[in-house]
Design a protein around this motif. Structure first.
Motif, mmCIF file in Angstrom:
data_model
loop_
_atom_site.group_PDB
_atom_site.id
_atom_site.type_symbol
_atom_site.label_atom_id
_atom_site.label_comp_id
_atom_site.label_asym_id
_atom_site.label_seq_id
_atom_site.Cartn_x
_atom_site.Cartn_y
_atom_site.Cartn_z
ATOM 1 N N LYS A 26 0.828 -1.197 0.000
ATOM 2 C CA LYS A 26 0.000 0.000 0.000
ATOM 3 C C LYS A 26 0.871 1.260 0.000
ATOM 4 O O LYS A 26 2.041 1.215 0.357
ATOM 5 N N LYS A 27 0.291 2.372 -0.374
ATOM 6 C CA LYS A 27 0.993 3.651 -0.375
ATOM 7 C C LYS A 27 1.277 4.085 1.052
ATOM 8 O O LYS A 27 0.407 3.997 1.930
ATOM 9 N N ILE A 28 2.497 4.555 1.276
ATOM 10 C CA ILE A 28 2.863 5.070 2.598
ATOM 11 C C ILE A 28 2.370 6.504 2.693
ATOM 12 O O ILE A 28 2.784 7.375 1.923
ATOM 13 N N THR A 29 1.484 6.755 3.633
ATOM 14 C CA THR A 29 0.824 8.061 3.706
ATOM 15 C C THR A 29 1.768 9.178 4.174
ATOM 16 O O THR A 29 1.598 10.330 3.783
ATOM 17 N N THR A 30 2.721 8.828 5.028
ATOM 18 C CA THR A 30 3.706 9.822 5.486
ATOM 19 C C THR A 30 5.094 9.267 5.191
ATOM 20 O O THR A 30 5.715 8.621 6.038
ATOM 21 N N PRO A 31 5.631 9.506 3.992
ATOM 22 C CA PRO A 31 6.912 8.914 3.604
ATOM 23 C C PRO A 31 8.141 9.622 4.159
ATOM 24 O O PRO A 31 9.244 9.081 4.098
ATOM 25 N N GLU A 32 7.951 10.810 4.708
ATOM 26 C CA GLU A 32 9.105 11.569 5.190
ATOM 27 C C GLU A 32 8.750 12.352 6.441
ATOM 28 O O GLU A 32 7.726 13.045 6.491
ATOM 29 N N THR A 33 9.592 12.237 7.482
ATOM 30 C CA THR A 33 9.448 13.024 8.692
ATOM 31 C C THR A 33 10.826 13.570 9.082
ATOM 32 O O THR A 33 11.845 13.143 8.543
ATOM 33 N N LYS A 34 10.855 14.470 10.014
ATOM 34 C CA LYS A 34 12.116 15.080 10.434
ATOM 35 C C LYS A 34 12.854 14.168 11.397
ATOM 36 O O LYS A 34 12.292 13.746 12.416
ATOM 37 N N ALA A 35 14.091 13.861 11.080
ATOM 38 C CA ALA A 35 14.925 13.068 11.988
ATOM 39 C C ALA A 35 15.386 13.950 13.141
ATOM 40 O O ALA A 35 15.869 15.062 12.921
ATOM 41 N N VAL A 36 15.233 13.452 14.352
ATOM 42 C CA VAL A 36 15.619 14.203 15.540
ATOM 43 C C VAL A 36 16.584 13.357 16.358
ATOM 44 O O VAL A 36 16.323 12.182 16.620
ATOM 45 N N GLY A 37 17.708 13.946 16.758
ATOM 46 C CA GLY A 37 18.663 13.182 17.563
ATOM 47 C C GLY A 37 19.989 13.890 17.670
ATOM 48 O O GLY A 37 20.130 15.062 17.279
#
Length: 202
Positions: free
Chosen positions: A183-194
C-alpha cells in the motif's frame, strides 16, 4: 524542560552543519553503497546488497549512548518485531567514528547489543562512509527501502522520543505495514531528531 530544550537545539545546529556536505537521500532514490564492506559485531562481513531478499530493508543509524537513542530504544524492540512480522530485514549502523575509542568502540557496540538483546546485525561504519552516502544526520535516523532497493520512508521512528505513552503517530510502524501490504505510505518523510553523527573528519 530547559535542559531538554538545549539538547535539542545544539543537536539540530550540529546536524544542519553537515546538510550541505552530505545531502540526505530523497524518497524514490536507490540505496547507495550496496557493496560497501561493513563489519557486524560478530566480526562477519556485511553488505547491504545481500539483504533485500524479503520485502525490504530497514537501515537504522544509531549509537550506544546518545540520549535520544536511549529514550527511543524501547521502540527499537518494537521495530524489530514489526520487521519480523512483515518480512522486512533490518540493520543497526554505528557511524560515530570520532567516538570509536570510547562509547562507540567495537567492544562497546558488542556489549550494547548484548545488553539490549538486538535480534538484527549491528555494524560498524568505518570512516562514516555509509552515513555520508545516505546523508544520515542523526542518531537515530531511519531509512526504509523496498525490495527493489528504493527508499520509501525516512526520518523518525515516531513523534515523541521522550515517551512511548505519548506517541500519537507511529510513522515507522505504519510505513513498514504499508510496505508489507503493498500500500501507499501516507507519510513517507518526517524530520529526523537526535544527536549529530560524529563523523570521520577527512
Amino acid at each position: 524542560m530547559k535542559k531538554k530544550y538545549l539538547i535539542l537545539v545544539f543537536s539540530l545546529v550540529a546536524v544542519l552543519g553537515f546538510s550541505q556536505n552530505y545531502p540526505t537521500l530523497k524518497i524514490g532514490q536507490t540505496c547507495p553503497s550496496l557493496d560497501l564492506n561493513l563489519t557486524n559485531i560478530d566480526s562477519e562481513r556485511y553488505h547491504l546488497k545481500d539483504h533485500f531478499s524479503k520485502k525490504g530493508l530497514l537501515v537504522v543509524f544509531t549509537c550506544n549512548t546518545c540520549p535520544f537513542v536511549v529514550k527511543w530504544e524501547d521502540r527499537y524492540k518494537l521495530t524489530e518485531q514489526w520487521c519480523e512480522e512483515n518480512d522486512i530485514e533490518m540493520v543497526y549502523v554505528n557511524s560515530n567514528d570520532q567516538k570509536r575509542d570510547g562509547d562507540d568502540s567495537f567492544k562497546a557496540m558488542q556489549n550494547h547489543a548484548l545488553k539490549m538483546d538486538y535480534k538484527f546485525p549491528y555494524v560498524i561504519d568505518k570512516a562514516s562512509r555509509l552515513a555520508n552516502s545516505f546523508g544520515a544526520k542523526t542518531t537515530p535516523h531511519i531509512f526504509l527501502f523496498n525490495s527493489e532497493k528504493v527508499l520509501v520512508y525516512k526520518g523518525a521512528i515516531d513523534d515523541n522520543y521522550d515517551s512511548i505513552k505519548d506517541v500519537e503517530n507511529f510513522y515507522l510502524r505504519d510505513a513498514i505495514i504499508s510496505l508489507s501490504k503493498g500500500k501507499k505510505i501516507t507519510t513517507p518523510e518526517t524530520k529526523a531528531v537526535g544527536c549529530s553523527i560524529k563523523r570521520f573528519v577527512y
